[in-house]
Design a protein around this motif. Structure first.
Motif, PDB file in Angstrom:
ATOM      1  N   TYR A   1       0.828  -1.208   0.000  1.00 41.57           N
ATOM      2  CA  TYR A   1       0.000   0.000   0.000  1.00 41.57           C
ATOM      3  C   TYR A   1       0.861   1.256   0.000  1.00 41.57           C
ATOM      4  CZ  TYR A   1      -4.294  -2.616   0.588  1.00 41.57           C
ATOM      5  OH  TYR A   1      -5.362  -3.457   0.386  1.00 41.57           O
ATOM      6  N   ASP A   2       1.979   1.234   0.698  1.00 47.05           N
ATOM      7  CA  ASP A   2       2.859   2.401   0.720  1.00 47.05           C
ATOM      8  C   ASP A   2       3.397   2.710  -0.678  1.00 47.05           C
ATOM      9  OD1 ASP A   2       4.242   4.525   2.097  1.00 47.05           O
ATOM     10  OD2 ASP A   2       6.076   3.358   1.812  1.00 47.05           O
ATOM     11  N   GLN A   3       3.692   1.670  -1.445  1.00 49.69           N
ATOM     12  CA  GLN A   3       4.205   1.853  -2.814  1.00 49.69           C
ATOM     13  C   GLN A   3       3.098   2.207  -3.803  1.00 49.69           C
ATOM     14  OE1 GLN A   3       7.530   1.885  -3.577  1.00 49.69           O
ATOM     15  NE2 GLN A   3       7.683   1.779  -1.348  1.00 49.69           N
ATOM     16  N   GLY A   4       1.861   1.865  -3.497  1.00 43.94           N
ATOM     17  CA  GLY A   4       0.728   2.227  -4.335  1.00 43.94           C
ATOM     18  C   GLY A   4       0.312   1.189  -5.364  1.00 43.94           C
ATOM     19  N   GLY A   5       0.985   0.059  -5.425  1.00 44.70           N
ATOM     20  CA  GLY A   5       0.585  -0.985  -6.368  1.00 44.70           C
ATOM     21  C   GLY A   5       0.799  -0.582  -7.814  1.00 44.70           C
ATOM     22  N   LEU A   6       0.393  -1.465  -8.713  1.00 45.39           N
ATOM     23  CA  LEU A   6       0.525  -1.195 -10.146  1.00 45.39           C
ATOM     24  C   LEU A   6      -0.415  -0.072 -10.564  1.00 45.39           C
ATOM     25  CD1 LEU A   6       0.570  -4.814 -11.648  1.00 45.39           C
ATOM     26  CD2 LEU A   6       2.503  -3.274 -11.302  1.00 45.39           C
ATOM     27  N   ASP A   7       0.123   0.858 -11.322  1.00 44.54           N
ATOM     28  CA  ASP A   7      -0.684   1.954 -11.841  1.00 44.54           C
ATOM     29  C   ASP A   7      -1.330   1.496 -13.141  1.00 44.54           C
ATOM     30  OD1 ASP A   7      -1.862   4.353 -12.391  1.00 44.54           O
ATOM     31  OD2 ASP A   7       0.000   5.420 -12.815  1.00 44.54           O
ATOM     32  N   ARG A   8      -2.633   1.289 -13.109  1.00 43.32           N
ATOM     33  CA  ARG A   8      -3.380   0.878 -14.301  1.00 43.32           C
ATOM     34  C   ARG A   8      -4.760   1.520 -14.221  1.00 43.32           C
ATOM     35  NH1 ARG A   8      -2.891  -5.220 -12.304  1.00 43.32           N
ATOM     36  NH2 ARG A   8      -4.236  -5.103 -10.483  1.00 43.32           N
ATOM     37  N   PRO A   9      -5.474   1.605 -15.338  1.00 42.27           N
ATOM     38  CA  PRO A   9      -6.777   2.299 -15.352  1.00 42.27           C
ATOM     39  C   PRO A   9      -7.775   1.765 -14.337  1.00 42.27           C
ATOM     40  CG  PRO A   9      -6.055   1.863 -17.589  1.00 42.27           C
ATOM     41  CD  PRO A   9      -5.086   1.146 -16.680  1.00 42.27           C
ATOM     42  N   SER A  10      -7.713   0.490 -14.016  1.00 48.43           N
ATOM     43  CA  SER A  10      -8.681  -0.086 -13.081  1.00 48.43           C
ATOM     44  C   SER A  10      -8.321   0.143 -11.619  1.00 48.43           C
ATOM     45  CB  SER A  10      -8.826  -1.586 -13.343  1.00 48.43           C
ATOM     46  OG  SER A  10      -7.586  -2.243 -13.178  1.00 48.43           O
ATOM     47  N   ARG A  11      -7.080   0.539 -11.347  1.00 44.54           N
ATOM     48  CA  ARG A  11      -6.677   0.729  -9.948  1.00 44.54           C
ATOM     49  C   ARG A  11      -7.575   1.767  -9.284  1.00 44.54           C
ATOM     50  NH1 ARG A  11      -0.949   3.186  -8.355  1.00 44.54           N
ATOM     51  NH2 ARG A  11      -2.106   5.040  -8.964  1.00 44.54           N
ATOM     52  N   SER A  12      -7.996   1.463  -8.070  1.00 42.21           N
ATOM     53  CA  SER A  12      -8.844   2.370  -7.306  1.00 42.21           C
ATOM     54  C   SER A  12      -8.189   3.741  -7.188  1.00 42.21           C
ATOM     55  CB  SER A  12      -9.076   1.797  -5.907  1.00 42.21           C
ATOM     56  OG  SER A  12      -9.704   2.750  -5.075  1.00 42.21           O
ATOM     57  N   ASP A  13      -9.007   4.775  -7.267  1.00 42.87           N
ATOM     58  CA  ASP A  13      -8.503   6.138  -7.087  1.00 42.87           C
ATOM     59  C   ASP A  13      -7.983   6.361  -5.673  1.00 42.87           C
ATOM     60  OD1 ASP A  13      -9.269   6.665  -9.707  1.00 42.87           O
ATOM     61  OD2 ASP A  13     -11.226   7.456  -9.111  1.00 42.87           O
ATOM     62  N   LEU A  14      -8.351   5.492  -4.745  1.00 44.80           N
ATOM     63  CA  LEU A  14      -7.898   5.603  -3.360  1.00 44.80           C
ATOM     64  C   LEU A  14      -6.486   5.057  -3.161  1.00 44.80           C
ATOM     65  CD1 LEU A  14     -11.201   4.402  -1.670  1.00 44.80           C
ATOM     66  CD2 LEU A  14     -10.359   6.759  -1.839  1.00 44.80           C
ATOM     67  N   ILE A  15      -6.005   4.289  -4.124  1.00 51.15           N
ATOM     68  CA  ILE A  15      -4.698   3.647  -3.996  1.00 51.15           C
ATOM     69  C   ILE A  15      -3.650   4.483  -4.725  1.00 51.15           C
ATOM     70  CG2 ILE A  15      -3.356   1.550  -4.441  1.00 51.15           C
ATOM     71  CD1 ILE A  15      -5.647   1.138  -2.426  1.00 51.15           C
ATOM     72  N   LYS A  16      -2.670   4.938  -3.957  1.00 53.87           N
ATOM     73  CA  LYS A  16      -1.567   5.711  -4.510  1.00 53.87           C
ATOM     74  C   LYS A  16      -0.421   5.658  -3.510  1.00 53.87           C
ATOM     75  CE  LYS A  16      -3.513   9.972  -2.700  1.00 53.87           C
ATOM     76  NZ  LYS A  16      -4.918  10.096  -2.616  1.00 53.87           N
ATOM     77  N   PRO A  17       0.800   5.948  -3.943  1.00 56.53           N
ATOM     78  CA  PRO A  17       1.913   5.923  -2.990  1.00 56.53           C
ATOM     79  C   PRO A  17       1.631   6.824  -1.786  1.00 56.53           C
ATOM     80  CG  PRO A  17       2.733   6.087  -5.225  1.00 56.53           C
ATOM     81  CD  PRO A  17       1.235   6.269  -5.300  1.00 56.53           C
ATOM     82  N   LEU A  18       1.968   6.319  -0.597  1.00 53.76           N
ATOM     83  CA  LEU A  18       1.635   7.018   0.640  1.00 53.76           C
ATOM     84  C   LEU A  18       2.800   7.798   1.243  1.00 53.76           C
ATOM     85  CD1 LEU A  18      -0.446   4.154   2.291  1.00 53.76           C
ATOM     86  CD2 LEU A  18      -1.320   6.199   1.115  1.00 53.76           C
TER      87      LEU A  18
END
Length: 144
Positions: A96-113
């Protein structure tokens, strides 16, 4: 702590609770008494499994989306994620700190922290408080 017992958890876990609800943004999805909103999110895990997207192929945000699990008894349920691909809570927090893979489906809530090492440790201390100290075999029996 929520019910007013200030001694219920450690100072580190209290700091983790603040991180959970602020900078960590965990409570955006892990809310309420069971720490889940029962929603479906793509959190950017590297996987070919499209999850909810199988049933909702025309909705971009449902591609790679899986149900947000409750966090009660979390330390007893490793490995983590829908596919068991994350071994430890430390690894979960790092994802979660890294924000996961950036792709169109990724939740808008998920981003590097941008969590510090101390904030990560505090967050894990809080997550540890969500597991009871009773053993699974310590189920109370009713009198006959």
């Amino acid at each position: 702590m929520v019910e007013g017992d200030e001694q219920a958890i450690s100072e580190q876990a209290k700091r983790g609770f603040v991180i959970f609800n602020t900078k960590g943004q965990c409570s955006s999805c892990h809310e309420g008494w069971n720490f889940t909103n029962d929603g479906f999110q793509d959190i950017g895990l590297p996987s070919t499994d499209i999850g909810r997207g199988k049933y909702l192929p025309d909705i971009i945000k449902m591609q790679h989306a899986f149900k947000t699990p409750g966090l009660r008894e979390i330390t007893s349920r490793a490995p983590y994620m829908h596919d068991g691909s994350v071994a430890t809570l430390e690894d979960v927090v790092e994802h979660y700190d890294q924000g996961g893979l950036d792709r169109p489906s990724r939740s808008d809530l998920i981003k590097p922290l941008g969590l510090t090492s101390q904030e990560k440790a505090d967050l894990i201390a809080f997550l540890n408080t969500l597991t009871s100290n009773l053993s699974p075999t310590a189920v109370p029996t009713l009198p006959r």
